[in-house]
Design a protein around this motif. Sequence first.
Motif, PDB file in Angstrom:
ATOM      1  N   UNK A 117       0.816  -1.215   0.000  1.00  0.00           N
ATOM      2  CA  UNK A 117       0.000   0.000   0.000  1.00  0.00           C
ATOM      3  C   UNK A 117       0.848   1.264   0.000  1.00  0.00           C
ATOM      4  N   UNK A 118       2.048   1.218   0.565  1.00  0.00           N
ATOM      5  CA  UNK A 118       2.886   2.406   0.629  1.00  0.00           C
ATOM      6  C   UNK A 118       3.990   2.399  -0.435  1.00  0.00           C
ATOM      7  N   UNK A 203       5.395 -12.984   5.185  1.00  0.00           N
ATOM      8  CA  UNK A 203       5.515 -11.722   5.892  1.00  0.00           C
ATOM      9  C   UNK A 203       6.229 -10.689   5.038  1.00  0.00           C
ATOM     10  N   UNK A 204       6.031  -9.439   5.390  1.00  0.00           N
ATOM     11  CA  UNK A 204       6.641  -8.329   4.658  1.00  0.00           C
ATOM     12  C   UNK A 204       6.924  -7.196   5.629  1.00  0.00           C
ATOM     13  N   UNK A 205       8.005  -6.476   5.374  1.00  0.00           N
ATOM     14  CA  UNK A 205       8.347  -5.283   6.144  1.00  0.00           C
ATOM     15  C   UNK A 205       8.777  -4.208   5.162  1.00  0.00           C
ATOM     16  N   UNK A 206       8.513  -2.940   5.492  1.00  0.00           N
ATOM     17  CA  UNK A 206       8.876  -1.878   4.573  1.00  0.00           C
ATOM     18  C   UNK A 206       8.990  -0.534   5.266  1.00  0.00           C
ATOM     19  N   UNK A 207       9.659   0.385   4.598  1.00  0.00           N
ATOM     20  CA  UNK A 207       9.825   1.757   5.071  1.00  0.00           C
ATOM     21  C   UNK A 207       9.556   2.693   3.910  1.00  0.00           C
ATOM     22  N   UNK A 208       8.814   3.769   4.156  1.00  0.00           N
ATOM     23  CA  UNK A 208       8.485   4.732   3.105  1.00  0.00           C
ATOM     24  C   UNK A 208       8.721   6.154   3.602  1.00  0.00           C
ATOM     25  N   UNK A 209       8.989   7.053   2.645  1.00  0.00           N
ATOM     26  CA  UNK A 209       9.176   8.468   2.945  1.00  0.00           C
ATOM     27  C   UNK A 209       8.332   9.282   1.979  1.00  0.00           C
ATOM     28  N   UNK A 220       9.885   7.859  -1.509  1.00  0.00           N
ATOM     29  CA  UNK A 220      10.840   6.755  -1.597  1.00  0.00           C
ATOM     30  C   UNK A 220      10.315   5.616  -0.741  1.00  0.00           C
ATOM     31  N   UNK A 221      10.533   4.402  -1.171  1.00  0.00           N
ATOM     32  CA  UNK A 221      10.123   3.255  -0.369  1.00  0.00           C
ATOM     33  C   UNK A 221      11.050   2.073  -0.627  1.00  0.00           C
ATOM     34  N   UNK A 241      12.703  -1.578  -4.297  1.00  0.00           N
ATOM     35  CA  UNK A 241      12.719  -0.194  -3.857  1.00  0.00           C
ATOM     36  C   UNK A 241      12.206   0.700  -4.963  1.00  0.00           C
ATOM     37  N   UNK A 242      11.776   1.908  -4.608  1.00  0.00           N
ATOM     38  CA  UNK A 242      11.232   2.845  -5.583  1.00  0.00           C
ATOM     39  C   UNK A 242      11.462   4.271  -5.112  1.00  0.00           C
ATOM     40  N   UNK A 243      11.466   5.194  -6.075  1.00  0.00           N
ATOM     41  CA  UNK A 243      11.580   6.618  -5.772  1.00  0.00           C
ATOM     42  C   UNK A 243      10.809   7.400  -6.818  1.00  0.00           C
ATOM     43  N   UNK A 244      10.218   8.528  -6.430  1.00  0.00           N
ATOM     44  CA  UNK A 244       9.440   9.345  -7.359  1.00  0.00           C
ATOM     45  C   UNK A 244       9.480  10.803  -6.914  1.00  0.00           C
ATOM     46  N   UNK A 245       9.431  11.698  -7.908  1.00  0.00           N
ATOM     47  CA  UNK A 245       9.374  13.138  -7.682  1.00  0.00           C
ATOM     48  C   UNK A 245       8.123  13.697  -8.345  1.00  0.00           C
ATOM     49  N   UNK A 246       7.525  14.720  -7.741  1.00  0.00           N
ATOM     50  CA  UNK A 246       6.345  15.352  -8.336  1.00  0.00           C
ATOM     51  C   UNK A 246       6.455  16.859  -8.155  1.00  0.00           C
TER      52      UNK A 246
END
Length: 349
Positions: A117-118, A203-209, A220-221, A241-246
């Motif tokens: 989701x994030x 299971x899954x773990x993640x961090x997003x900004x 970023x995630x 991993x992913x990153x995006x700018x808007x």
Amino acid sequence: MKKVLFGTTALIAAAAFAGSAQAEKIKLGIGGKQEVWFGFGDVEDNAGETYSSTGMQTDTELYFTGSTTLDNGITVKAVVQMEADQGGGDDADETYITMSGGFGALQLGNRQDVVMNQSWGGSDQGGQDWDEAVGDWSPKPAGADLEFGDTLSYSYYSSDDTSVGYTTPSFFGFSGAASYAANSNDRTKFGDWKTEGGYKDMYAVGLAFNNEFSGIGIHADVGYWNHDGSASTPDRDLIRGAAALSYAGFELGGAYGVWDHEGDDNTIDVWQVGAGYENGPYGLDFNYTNINNELSSDDEDIDHFKVAGKYILGPGINLTASVYHTAYDKDNGDDRDITAGLMGVALSF
């Protein structure tokens, strides 16, 4: 991981019961979507199969949602999404509960996990969801192991397994998430894992900004998924991993992930790039995905390009169109090129 999630569930459940005497009973409202597409395309491959075709597709769902806020500040929400297409398969698509407050958010039930989701998964300012309508219109050639319509989930894991997930509050734009599912989506009870296929203990773990600086949005995630296989199904894990700018309606982003299957030397690399622009009733996006299936004796590549646009005709009424190209390339199998277009009407209510 399981102990942490179950402990979190117990604490939040206790807190919910502590101050709920005066809470109002949840009342469900109704919403949903109705989409109709018309498509045309051309298919060519080195096995001599060349044909042009047309077709139509619908995607209709009804959403029943409702929420209440308890005296202790916890908001409880119920969501039931019903499939409404003729021959649409499952009666219910997603059925889940969320409990949220100052502690973060807990998700229980059948929905894609909270780490997904994030996660950024492509630009979506234009037409049809490219992992739905477009994917179904890219049939694989004979002998192919992967099909584009089934494998976009290799860039993240998004099946609606019965799971429990927790997302932390946001701290200066940073948020964490973790989820656990006992079984994969087609298994909802105890079974003999020595003879039955599928995955367990997922299971899954993640961090997003997510934050904004001088009008520039930054996302970023990073996430990790681990699935234990059963019977002849190998264990597997995913790191992505992913990153995006808007900025001012523009968006540019990319993602990369690697699936590793234990014991069969099978590695699947997936990367995506996407760009989009939205201004008033108009939207346009471009997305590209490459899927590489590395086997010990064979390699398989899928390339997919899509340009899509939309026009908002009125509140909840979108006119959309897209053009795309999918190319299958396998060392020891048939290659295939598909060029096609889709247009349609998408309603939300």
